[in-house]
Design an enzyme around this catalytic site. Structure first.
Site, short mmCIF file in Angstrom:
data_model
loop_
_atom_site.label_atom_id
_atom_site.label_comp_id
_atom_site.label_asym_id
_atom_site.label_seq_id
_atom_site.Cartn_x
_atom_site.Cartn_y
_atom_site.Cartn_z
CG LEU A 24 71.30 1.73 -61.91
CD1 LEU A 24 72.10 2.80 -62.64
CD2 LEU A 24 70.04 2.35 -61.29
N GLY A 69 72.04 -19.51 -36.78
CA GLY A 69 71.75 -20.52 -37.80
C GLY A 69 72.81 -20.65 -38.87
CB CYS A 76 66.93 -9.39 -38.18
SG CYS A 76 66.82 -10.93 -38.97
CG HIS A 86 74.61 -5.90 -39.48
ND1 HIS A 86 74.02 -6.56 -40.54
CD2 HIS A 86 73.70 -5.91 -38.48
CE1 HIS A 86 72.80 -6.93 -40.18
NE2 HIS A 86 72.59 -6.56 -38.94
#
Ligand code: GLN
Ligand code: ZN
Length: 760
Positions: free
Chosen positions: A18, A436, A647, A698
């Protein structure tokens, strides 16, 4: 006769078919027809596998997400997609991902918010509602799939999300109360159930997992009202609950006018008798006796030992199933070619779990003798796991037993340590650092793949990774960052990298589980007592440190995150496995310190997501999770600075636990929230240092200097400036170097400006 059924089957396909078709469709490489054909094929395969069951789920398949499917079924689409061109499928993917395959240029809308499905790692698209939200039925998907299932020759049971859980999962986009929408929602459900009955569905599974959470009286009343409206007519309803126990909701549930109830008897084993007592005498009880959240073989004999007396009481009213949808486990263990045969013998993926269900069913219906061989084989496998010396390591167990509170304590309190570290590290005000990772370039990934396939030697691989580390160090020096990182080029994944080096971990080849949309994760399998045969990161960090005079941060993943992102043992409490991981990470921390590494970061990205569904159980979890972190981190001397990273930034209800971790520095994700999320740190008077993220990693956008200064000023209104760090929200591995360099230039320049202001 106990009836056998299933709540849901993985939809990704055994080889992630899928995913590949979805992604090809989004890239315009396959047509909508081809995508839908691939979906039909997966459904057909799944139904064939489930054919032996008395009732087979229909509607559990999804092209992206089952909650989004329900929103479409109920006609609840965000207004921003109404009136856009294209098909329903286009709109479906617009809500799911912000754009459809046919949108070009900036013809995009923002995607629906995504959040975790209860305490799983599956993410659903949050239904959006306002005071004006209306509903209208669109039953096509369910009716078509029902017809398809019938044509495939299975006894179909449509699966839908119940009205109360649907609202419970939703989010108001104004200041209305979504529960007010129930009256508008129920007629649409009534109509849907009617349509399903007309199409021949005898039973409908209505998922209401919100019933295993703590509900206030309004939500409880909503359940009573909803099922008064839906229960009496139409098809018979199986109210499905899972992921926990009913507890104070049990009485309410037992009184709902539904024909049957499904409960999770893996997590709620202790409650089964009480449920049997409470149910009306004509009600079906579906007992979920096979773990749908983990990959271990069921101990069928032990299960029969407790199940048989209950079966005797329930007679014809007993149904058997996995505890929850099998969506949360991989598809087929038979695909595994490389996994150690002994470990394979201990495991069951979705297909194998159905086989277990069949054996249980025959044992109940025909007596254990009918499945003597199967039970004997199962017992042999379960026993071999129980007794294996690969699972049990006395030294590790002893070490956990010998843990004392001392192990989790730093030598001095924060204030004293901070003074020592300041003298030792001589960092400027507003020290700059990163979280990091640096970009995982195609080149890095290719090299790793080549090494895995043995196309290049270990020495070549090491040289290549060292070159990447050197590049990261040179870039950071040029940028003028204060605390450097090695960049994590050698790490495929922050959990797998450590799992591969621990004893007690195994890795599947095809053990994929859907996380959201086309994204799947392959959690490593923690099967045995955990130990660390040798140092895991020390050589890399030492090498990185040798290239610079600036402090180099050692970079580790913490025990809680490793635990929460793995399939873990079911033969001991999670807390026990976590403490073992803590001791292993602690040894690495001490080795790093001994190698001269002054700053060590221990990421706990997944600490928050381990919180139990019921708030009453939070403290128990936080106690052992925080203790595990402390044991991992706190063996170091005062001059060694411990960082942790998370996060996210919702710390409101766990701030005390976060403070108790006692990391010298915590870096968190805050750039998008305008620093408001620091309020809780301020109110709590959080004592240690904080690096609130100022760069949204992001997004490909480059943050500008002025904006970063603005954010840091807001931070300084809440946290004393001398305890603030300047850093991005999270690691940079998904970004490109061309984005990272200018972004970090802005960040470093902003820190410089802030220092000037303080000096003047
Ligand atoms: N150190 C990790 C990185 O920078 C942290 C990732 C995370 O928090 N998810 O990639
Ligand atoms: Zn992060």
């Amino acid at each position: 006769m106990a009836l056998l059924h299933n709540l849901g089957f993985p939809r990704i396909g055994a080889k992630r078919e899928l995913k590949f078709t979805q992604e090809a469709f989004w890239k315009g490489q396959v047509s909508a027809q081809e995508l839908l054909a691939a979906a039909r094929e997966i459904r057909a395969t799944n139904w064939t596998l489930q054919q032996p069951l008395d009732l087979v789920p229909v509607g559990d398949f999804s092209l992206y997400d089952q909650v989004l499917d329900m929103s479409f079924t109920l006609g609840n689409l965000p207004t921003r997609v109404s009136g856009l061109e294209g098909s329903e499928l286009d709109n479906y993917f617009r809500v799911a991902r912000g754009r459809s395959a046919n949108d070009s240029g900036c013809n995009c809308v923002h995607a629906g918010e995504m959040t975790k499905w209860f305490d799983t790692n599956y993410h659903y698209i949050v239904p959006e509602v306002t005071a004006d939200t209306g509903f209208s039925l669109n039953p096509t998907r369910l009716l078509e799939q029902l017809a398809e299932a019938k044509a495939a020759g299975v006894n179909a049971k449509p699966v839908i999300i119940g009205p109360v859980t649907y609202l419970w999962l939703g989010k108001e986009k104004d200041d209305s109360n979504r529960l007010q929408l129930l009256d508008r929602l129920l007629p649409v459900y009534t109509e849907l159930l009617q349509k399903l009955a007309e199409a021949g569905a005898e039973w409908v599974q209505v998922d209401e997992p919100a019933l295993v959470t703590e509900l206030d009286s309004d939500w409880q009343a909503a359940f009573a009202k909803a099922y008064q409206a839906l229960g009496g007519r139409g098809p018979r309803l199986l109210l499905a609950t899972y992921f926990g126990t009913l507890q104070e909701n049990l009485k309410l549930v037992a009184e709902l006018p539904v024909a049957g109830l499904h409960i999770d008897a893996v997590r709620g084993r202790a409650e089964v008798d009480r449920v049997v007592d409470a149910l009306p005498a004509d009600s079906v009880l579906s007992i979920g006796a096979i773990d749908g959240r983990n990959i271990w073989k069921t101990d069928l004999t032990a299960t029969l030992d407790w199940l048989e007396p209950i079966a005797a009481r329930l007679g014809e009213r007993l149904w058997l199933a996995p505890a929850c949808s099998l969506l949360h486990v991989p598809v087929d263990l038979d695909s595994e070619q490389k996994l150690d045969a002994e470990i394979v013998s201990w495991l069951a993926f979705a297909k194998q779990k159905l086989a277990e269900l069949a054996v249980l069913g025959r044992a109940i219906n025909e007596g254990r003798d009918a499945v003597k061989q199967e039970l004997a084989d199962n017992l042999a496998a379960v026993d071999s796991r129980r007794q294996s010396s690969r699972v049990h390591n006395p030294t590790v167990k002893e070490a956990v037993k010998n843990i004392t509170a001392e192990l989790g304590k730093r030598r001095s309190g924060y204030a004293e340590r901070a003074a020592t570290q300041a003298r030792h590290l001589k960092l400027p005000r507003f020290p700059t650092t990163t979280i990091g990772s640096f970009p995982q370039t195609t080149d890095i990934r290719k090299t790793r793949l080549a090494f895995k396939k043995r196309e290049i030697s270990a020495a070549d691989y090491e040289a290549k990774m060292k070159a990447e580390i050197e590049r990261a160090v040179r870039e950071q020096e040029a940028l003028g960052l204060d605390v450097l990182v090695h960049g994590e080029a050698e790490r495929n994944d922050m959990v797998e990298y450590f799992g591969e080096q621990f004893d007690g971990y195994a890795f599947s080849q095809f053990g994929w589980v859907q996380s959201y949309g086309s994204r799947c994760v392959k959690p490593p399998i923690l099967f045995g007592d955990i130990s660390r045969p040798s140092a895991m990161t020390v050589e890399w960090i030492k090498y990185a440190q040798s290239l610079t005079d600036k402090p180099m941060k050692g970079m580790l993943t913490g025990p809680v995150t490793i635990l929460n992102w793995s399939f873990v043992r079911d033969d001991q409490p999670r807390s026990e496995s976590c403490l073992q991981l803590a001791l292993a990470v602690r040894r690495e921390v001490l080795d790093l310190e001994a190698a001269g590494v002054d700053i060590i970061q221990i990421d706990e990205a997944a600490l928050r997501e381990g919180l139990p569904l019921r708030k009453s159980e939070w403290q128990g979890y936080l106690d052992w999770a925080v203790e595990s972190f402390r044991i991992a981190a706190n063996g170091v001397g005062d001059e060694t600075q411990i960082h942790t990273h998370m996060c996210y930034s919702e710390f409101n209800d766990i701030i005390e636990a976060i403070a108790h971790m006692d990391a010298d520095v915590i870096t968190i994700e805050t750039s998008r929230s305008d620093m408001e999320l620091l309020d809780v740190f301020e109110q709590f008077e959080y004592p240690n240092e904080i690096g609130p993220g100022v760069y949204d990693i992001h997004s490909p956008n480059i943050p500008d200097q002025a904006h970063i200064i603005e954010l840091m000023k807001k931070a300084a209104e809440r946290i004393p400036a001398e305890r603030l760090w300047v850093n991005p929200d999270c690691g940079l591995k998904t970004r490109q170097w061309e984005e990272v360099i200018p972004a970090l230039q802005s960040m470093v320049a902003a820190a410089g400006k802030l220092r000037e202001k303080i000096a003047s």
